[in-house]
Design a protein around this motif. Sequence first.
Motif, PDB file in Angstrom:
ATOM      1  N   ARG A   1       0.835  -1.201   0.000  1.00  0.00           N
ATOM      2  CA  ARG A   1       0.000   0.000   0.000  1.00  0.00           C
ATOM      3  C   ARG A   1       0.871   1.253   0.000  1.00  0.00           C
ATOM      4  NH1 ARG A   1      -3.675   0.993   4.965  1.00  0.00           N
ATOM      5  NH2 ARG A   1      -5.222  -0.246   3.884  1.00  0.00           N
ATOM      6  N   ASN A   2       1.898   1.275   0.859  1.00  0.00           N
ATOM      7  CA  ASN A   2       2.771   2.440   0.935  1.00  0.00           C
ATOM      8  C   ASN A   2       3.444   2.722  -0.407  1.00  0.00           C
ATOM      9  OD1 ASN A   2       2.087   2.663   3.626  1.00  0.00           O
ATOM     10  ND2 ASN A   2       3.920   1.598   4.360  1.00  0.00           N
ATOM     11  N   LEU A   3       3.949   1.669  -1.047  1.00  0.00           N
ATOM     12  CA  LEU A   3       4.602   1.815  -2.348  1.00  0.00           C
ATOM     13  C   LEU A   3       3.623   2.345  -3.396  1.00  0.00           C
ATOM     14  CD1 LEU A   3       6.905   1.322  -4.415  1.00  0.00           C
ATOM     15  CD2 LEU A   3       5.983  -0.997  -4.676  1.00  0.00           C
ATOM     16  N   LEU A   4       2.459   1.713  -3.500  1.00  0.00           N
ATOM     17  CA  LEU A   4       1.479   2.116  -4.537  1.00  0.00           C
ATOM     18  C   LEU A   4       0.953   3.516  -4.295  1.00  0.00           C
ATOM     19  CD1 LEU A   4      -0.432  -1.260  -4.985  1.00  0.00           C
ATOM     20  CD2 LEU A   4       1.380  -0.319  -6.437  1.00  0.00           C
ATOM     21  N   MET A   5       0.720   3.867  -3.037  1.00  0.00           N
ATOM     22  CA  MET A   5       0.229   5.211  -2.738  1.00  0.00           C
ATOM     23  C   MET A   5       1.300   6.258  -3.079  1.00  0.00           C
ATOM     24  SD  MET A   5      -2.873   4.805  -2.003  1.00  0.00           S
ATOM     25  CE  MET A   5      -3.263   6.481  -1.538  1.00  0.00           C
ATOM     26  N   ALA A   6       2.547   5.925  -2.844  1.00  0.00           N
ATOM     27  CA  ALA A   6       3.633   6.851  -3.206  1.00  0.00           C
ATOM     28  C   ALA A   6       3.688   7.036  -4.723  1.00  0.00           C
ATOM     29  CB  ALA A   6       4.970   6.328  -2.681  1.00  0.00           C
ATOM     30  N   LEU A   7       3.480   5.959  -5.455  1.00  0.00           N
ATOM     31  CA  LEU A   7       3.504   6.052  -6.929  1.00  0.00           C
ATOM     32  C   LEU A   7       2.348   6.901  -7.464  1.00  0.00           C
ATOM     33  CD1 LEU A   7       4.377   2.362  -7.850  1.00  0.00           C
ATOM     34  CD2 LEU A   7       5.837   4.379  -8.168  1.00  0.00           C
ATOM     35  N   LEU A   8       1.243   6.932  -6.737  1.00  0.00           N
ATOM     36  CA  LEU A   8       0.060   7.674  -7.187  1.00  0.00           C
ATOM     37  C   LEU A   8       0.141   9.162  -6.879  1.00  0.00           C
ATOM     38  CD1 LEU A   8      -2.704   5.100  -6.257  1.00  0.00           C
ATOM     39  CD2 LEU A   8      -1.917   5.712  -8.547  1.00  0.00           C
ATOM     40  N   GLN A   9       1.151   9.594  -6.145  1.00  0.00           N
ATOM     41  CA  GLN A   9       1.260  11.021  -5.790  1.00  0.00           C
ATOM     42  C   GLN A   9       1.791  11.849  -6.935  1.00  0.00           C
ATOM     43  OE1 GLN A   9      -0.302  11.900  -3.005  1.00  0.00           O
ATOM     44  NE2 GLN A   9      -0.645   9.712  -2.867  1.00  0.00           N
TER      45      GLN A   9
END
Length: 156
Positions: free
Chosen positions: A148-156
């Motif tokens: 989740r942390n990785l994917l949310m960072a990519l979506l920023q």
Amino acid sequence: MPVKPTLFPYEDFDVMADIKAIRKACKGFGTDEQAIIDILANRSAEQRQEIKQAYFDKYDDELVEVLKSELAGNFENAILAMLDLPVVYAVKELRKAMKGAGTDENVLVEILCTATNADVALFKECYFQVHERDLEADIEGDTSGDVRNLLMALLQ
């Protein structure tokens, strides 16, 4: 016959000839799958969009619906995927990976970790247009931990 990628437009593209050939391939008893392959696999994504629109304009029928009624299984899935713009296909796959019980995190990682920042911005916009949902909210709600942390960072 050498195999050529369809990243380049088909030089002898004739949308009217293509839609007539596809219609003929779907008429009568049985479907001429090879005719459908010969056309769609040798056209660029943009040309396939032109084919979809021209088919509707001429026959007042959605090509996707016609092909759904004629084809089945993985072949149907592959042909229908070819009729989506790449970004639309990607957001459909993202949604499918999160829909229902369980989340296919491999699909999320594969699509989002290989995308450019411009791709991600386009995915977010298109995801909302296609699904009337927020991609970030769906990913946040369907994943956990480091993924989740990785994917949310990519979506920023």
